[in-house]
Design a protein around this motif. Structure first.
Motif, PDB file in Angstrom:
ATOM      1  N   SER A  44       0.839  -1.190   0.000  1.00  0.00           N
ATOM      2  CA  SER A  44       0.000   0.000   0.000  1.00  0.00           C
ATOM      3  C   SER A  44       0.875   1.241   0.000  1.00  0.00           C
ATOM      4  O   SER A  44       2.034   1.212   0.417  1.00  0.00           O
ATOM      5  CB  SER A  44      -0.909   0.015   1.233  1.00  0.00           C
ATOM      6  OG  SER A  44      -1.777  -1.090   1.224  1.00  0.00           O
ATOM      7  N   VAL A  45       0.303   2.352  -0.452  1.00  0.00           N
ATOM      8  CA  VAL A  45       1.056   3.591  -0.561  1.00  0.00           C
ATOM      9  C   VAL A  45       0.456   4.635   0.366  1.00  0.00           C
ATOM     10  O   VAL A  45      -0.760   4.872   0.347  1.00  0.00           O
ATOM     11  CB  VAL A  45       1.053   4.101  -2.016  1.00  0.00           C
ATOM     12  CG1 VAL A  45       1.704   5.466  -2.106  1.00  0.00           C
ATOM     13  CG2 VAL A  45       1.759   3.108  -2.923  1.00  0.00           C
ATOM     14  N   ALA A  46       1.297   5.259   1.166  1.00  0.00           N
ATOM     15  CA  ALA A  46       0.836   6.326   2.051  1.00  0.00           C
ATOM     16  C   ALA A  46       0.459   7.556   1.238  1.00  0.00           C
ATOM     17  O   ALA A  46       0.930   7.751   0.115  1.00  0.00           O
ATOM     18  CB  ALA A  46       1.926   6.684   3.054  1.00  0.00           C
ATOM     19  N   GLU A  47      -0.410   8.370   1.822  1.00  0.00           N
ATOM     20  CA  GLU A  47      -0.819   9.605   1.139  1.00  0.00           C
ATOM     21  C   GLU A  47       0.414  10.469   0.867  1.00  0.00           C
ATOM     22  O   GLU A  47       1.287  10.626   1.706  1.00  0.00           O
ATOM     23  CB  GLU A  47      -1.810  10.370   2.023  1.00  0.00           C
ATOM     24  CG  GLU A  47      -2.393  11.592   1.350  1.00  0.00           C
ATOM     25  CD  GLU A  47      -3.446  12.282   2.204  1.00  0.00           C
ATOM     26  OE1 GLU A  47      -3.870  13.380   1.828  1.00  0.00           O
ATOM     27  OE2 GLU A  47      -3.826  11.712   3.243  1.00  0.00           O
ATOM     28  N   GLY A  48       0.476  11.007  -0.334  1.00  0.00           N
ATOM     29  CA  GLY A  48       1.619  11.830  -0.709  1.00  0.00           C
ATOM     30  C   GLY A  48       2.505  11.196  -1.757  1.00  0.00           C
ATOM     31  O   GLY A  48       3.401  11.834  -2.284  1.00  0.00           O
ATOM     32  N   GLY A  49       2.233   9.901  -2.060  1.00  0.00           N
ATOM     33  CA  GLY A  49       2.973   9.278  -3.149  1.00  0.00           C
ATOM     34  C   GLY A  49       4.149   8.440  -2.694  1.00  0.00           C
ATOM     35  O   GLY A  49       4.315   8.142  -1.508  1.00  0.00           O
ATOM     36  N   THR A  50       4.985   8.071  -3.654  1.00  0.00           N
ATOM     37  CA  THR A  50       6.080   7.149  -3.383  1.00  0.00           C
ATOM     38  C   THR A  50       7.407   7.718  -3.869  1.00  0.00           C
ATOM     39  O   THR A  50       7.455   8.586  -4.735  1.00  0.00           O
ATOM     40  CB  THR A  50       5.849   5.812  -4.106  1.00  0.00           C
ATOM     41  OG1 THR A  50       5.980   6.013  -5.526  1.00  0.00           O
ATOM     42  CG2 THR A  50       4.467   5.250  -3.816  1.00  0.00           C
ATOM     43  N   THR A  51       8.467   7.178  -3.306  1.00  0.00           N
ATOM     44  CA  THR A  51       9.808   7.576  -3.726  1.00  0.00           C
ATOM     45  C   THR A  51      10.012   7.281  -5.207  1.00  0.00           C
ATOM     46  O   THR A  51      10.599   8.087  -5.933  1.00  0.00           O
ATOM     47  CB  THR A  51      10.859   6.822  -2.894  1.00  0.00           C
ATOM     48  OG1 THR A  51      10.721   7.208  -1.519  1.00  0.00           O
ATOM     49  CG2 THR A  51      12.268   7.131  -3.376  1.00  0.00           C
ATOM     50  N   ARG A  52       9.536   6.132  -5.652  1.00  0.00           N
ATOM     51  CA  ARG A  52       9.774   5.754  -7.048  1.00  0.00           C
ATOM     52  C   ARG A  52       9.068   6.692  -8.020  1.00  0.00           C
ATOM     53  O   ARG A  52       9.582   6.962  -9.110  1.00  0.00           O
ATOM     54  CB  ARG A  52       9.362   4.302  -7.280  1.00  0.00           C
ATOM     55  CG  ARG A  52      10.265   3.326  -6.541  1.00  0.00           C
ATOM     56  CD  ARG A  52      10.191   1.936  -7.097  1.00  0.00           C
ATOM     57  NE  ARG A  52      10.724   1.848  -8.458  1.00  0.00           N
ATOM     58  CZ  ARG A  52      10.752   0.737  -9.170  1.00  0.00           C
ATOM     59  NH1 ARG A  52      10.255  -0.395  -8.661  1.00  0.00           N
ATOM     60  NH2 ARG A  52      11.260   0.718 -10.385  1.00  0.00           N
ATOM     61  N   MET A  53       7.907   7.195  -7.658  1.00  0.00           N
ATOM     62  CA  MET A  53       7.245   8.167  -8.532  1.00  0.00           C
ATOM     63  C   MET A  53       7.983   9.508  -8.509  1.00  0.00           C
ATOM     64  O   MET A  53       8.075  10.189  -9.538  1.00  0.00           O
ATOM     65  CB  MET A  53       5.784   8.350  -8.122  1.00  0.00           C
ATOM     66  CG  MET A  53       4.883   7.190  -8.508  1.00  0.00           C
ATOM     67  SD  MET A  53       4.871   6.816 -10.294  1.00  0.00           S
ATOM     68  CE  MET A  53       4.211   8.353 -10.961  1.00  0.00           C
ATOM     69  N   GLU A  54       8.513   9.881  -7.355  1.00  0.00           N
ATOM     70  CA  GLU A  54       9.330  11.101  -7.286  1.00  0.00           C
ATOM     71  C   GLU A  54      10.560  10.963  -8.175  1.00  0.00           C
ATOM     72  O   GLU A  54      10.938  11.897  -8.890  1.00  0.00           O
ATOM     73  CB  GLU A  54       9.756  11.369  -5.836  1.00  0.00           C
ATOM     74  CG  GLU A  54       8.615  11.770  -4.921  1.00  0.00           C
ATOM     75  CD  GLU A  54       9.055  11.885  -3.467  1.00  0.00           C
ATOM     76  OE1 GLU A  54      10.268  11.693  -3.206  1.00  0.00           O
ATOM     77  OE2 GLU A  54       8.199  12.158  -2.612  1.00  0.00           O
ATOM     78  N   GLU A  55      11.177   9.793  -8.140  1.00  0.00           N
ATOM     79  CA  GLU A  55      12.341   9.541  -8.986  1.00  0.00           C
ATOM     80  C   GLU A  55      11.952   9.563 -10.460  1.00  0.00           C
ATOM     81  O   GLU A  55      12.711  10.070 -11.303  1.00  0.00           O
ATOM     82  CB  GLU A  55      12.960   8.195  -8.612  1.00  0.00           C
ATOM     83  CG  GLU A  55      13.606   8.195  -7.240  1.00  0.00           C
ATOM     84  CD  GLU A  55      14.019   6.816  -6.765  1.00  0.00           C
ATOM     85  OE1 GLU A  55      14.773   6.731  -5.775  1.00  0.00           O
ATOM     86  OE2 GLU A  55      13.592   5.816  -7.380  1.00  0.00           O
ATOM     87  N   LEU A  56      10.795   9.028 -10.779  1.00  0.00           N
ATOM     88  CA  LEU A  56      10.332   9.051 -12.172  1.00  0.00           C
ATOM     89  C   LEU A  56      10.152  10.486 -12.653  1.00  0.00           C
ATOM     90  O   LEU A  56      10.540  10.820 -13.781  1.00  0.00           O
ATOM     91  CB  LEU A  56       9.026   8.274 -12.303  1.00  0.00           C
ATOM     92  CG  LEU A  56       8.359   8.323 -13.682  1.00  0.00           C
ATOM     93  CD1 LEU A  56       9.295   7.803 -14.771  1.00  0.00           C
ATOM     94  CD2 LEU A  56       7.047   7.543 -13.674  1.00  0.00           C
TER      95      LEU A  56
END
Length: 254
Positions: A44-56
Motif C-alpha cells: 500500500s502507498v501512504a498519502e503523498g505518493g512514493t519515492t519511485r514516482m518522485e524519482e520518475l
C-alpha cells in the motif's frame, strides 16, 4: 508539433527502452509524456505518493518530458507467485484489459496523442506487467484512434551480446541467459532503429535519477550502478540506439 506518449510498466523502464527517443522528441519541439501502469511498489502507498514516482518525475525532467501519469495499479512482482492485491489498489496483471485500456485511452484522447510507444508482444523479457502493457497499450490505441504505435524492443542478437558483456565484466546479473535469448524481438521484425547517442548524457542522468533502484538490491541494480558510472561517450555506445516494431494492426476510432 506532435505529441508522443510512452506507456511503461514501472518507473525506470522508461529510460532503458525509450529514454533517448523521448529526449530527442522533446529536443525537436514535440510534447513528450510518460504513463506508468504501476508505481513499482508492491505494498500500500501512504498519502503523498512514493519515492519511485518522485524519482520518475526527476528522470522525466532530465529527458524533457512534460507530463508523468500513474495509471493507478500496483506492481505485480516477479516469479511464479502472484501476491494478493494491496488494500488500496489492484495489481496490474489482474486488471481487466478493457478497463485499463479505457483509463489509458482517456489520457490519449485528452492529449491528442499522435504516437504511442508501448512494448512488443513478449513484453521485452517477459515480465507479466510488461506483457500486460503490450495488451493494454494496443487496445487503448484502438479505442482512442491513435494513428501510430511503435512497440519498444531490442533485437535478440543485441540482447545476447549485451548479456555476454555483462558476464565478461562479472557484473551480477540474475536473469536466465536462455530465456533472454528468446525474449524481445527478432532482428527481422525491427521497423525503426533510432540513433539517440546525442542524448546519451540525458539518458544516463535520467537513469541515475532512479536512486532507489541504482543503490538497492534489485535484480538490475548491479547493472544500473555500472551504467551510471560509465563515461557518457561509453554509455552512448552501449545505449545510444533504441529499437521499435511498428504495430500493423489497423487502428480505428469507435
Amino acid at each position: 508539433m506532435a505529441t508522443v506518449l510512452a506507456f511503461h510498466a514501472h518507473p525506470d523502464d522508461e529510460v532503458f527502452l525509450t529514454g533517448g527517443t523521448l529526449a530527442r522528441a522533446a529536443a525537436e519541439g514535440h510534447r513528450a509524456i510518460i504513463v506508468v501502469a504501476t508505481d513499482g511498489v508492491m505494498k500500500s502507498v501512504a498519502e503523498g505518493g512514493t519515492t519511485r514516482m518522485e524519482e520518475l518525475r526527476a528522470a522525466a525532467a532530465e529527458l524533457g518530458v512534460s507530463r508523468v501519469v500513474h495509471l493507478g495499479y500496483a506492481d505485480s512482482g516477479h516469479g511464479k507467485e502472484l501476491y494478493p492485491d494491496p488494500p488500496d489498489r489492484m495489481r496490474f496483471v489482474r486488471a481487466d484489459t478493457e478497463e485499463a485500456a479505457a483509463r489509458l485511452a482517456e489520457i490519449l484522447r485528452e492529449e491528442k496523442v499522435d504516437l504511442l510507444l508501448s512494448y512488443d508482444p513478449n513484453g521485452g523479457y517477459g515480465h507479466r506487467d510488461h506483457v500486460k502493457v503490450h495488451e493494454v497499450g494496443r487496445r487503448a490505441a484502438e479505442l482512442a484512434g491513435v494513428p501510430r504505435v511503435l512497440e519498444a524492443t531490442i533485437p535478440r542478437d543485441v540482447v545476447v551480446r549485451m548479456v555476454r558483456l555483462v558476464r565478461l565484466l562479472r557484473i551480477p546479473f540474475r536473469y536466465d541467459d536462455r530465456v533472454l535469448a528468446n525474449a524481445y524481438s527478432p532482428s527481422a521484425a525491427i521497423t525503426h532503429r533510432i540513433d539517440v547517442r546525442r542524448y546519451a548524457g540525458q539518458k544516463q542522468r535520467a537513469l541515475a535519477a532512479h536512486r532507489s533502484q541504482v543503490t538497492g538490491n534489485g535484480r538490475m541494480a548491479p547493472v544500473m550502478r555500472a551504467l551510471v558510472r560509465l563515461p557518457a561517450p561509453v554509455f552512448g555506445l552501449l545505449l545510444g540506439r533504441e529499437w521499435y516494431v511498428e504495430s500493423r494492426r489497423r487502428l480505428f476510432t469507435p
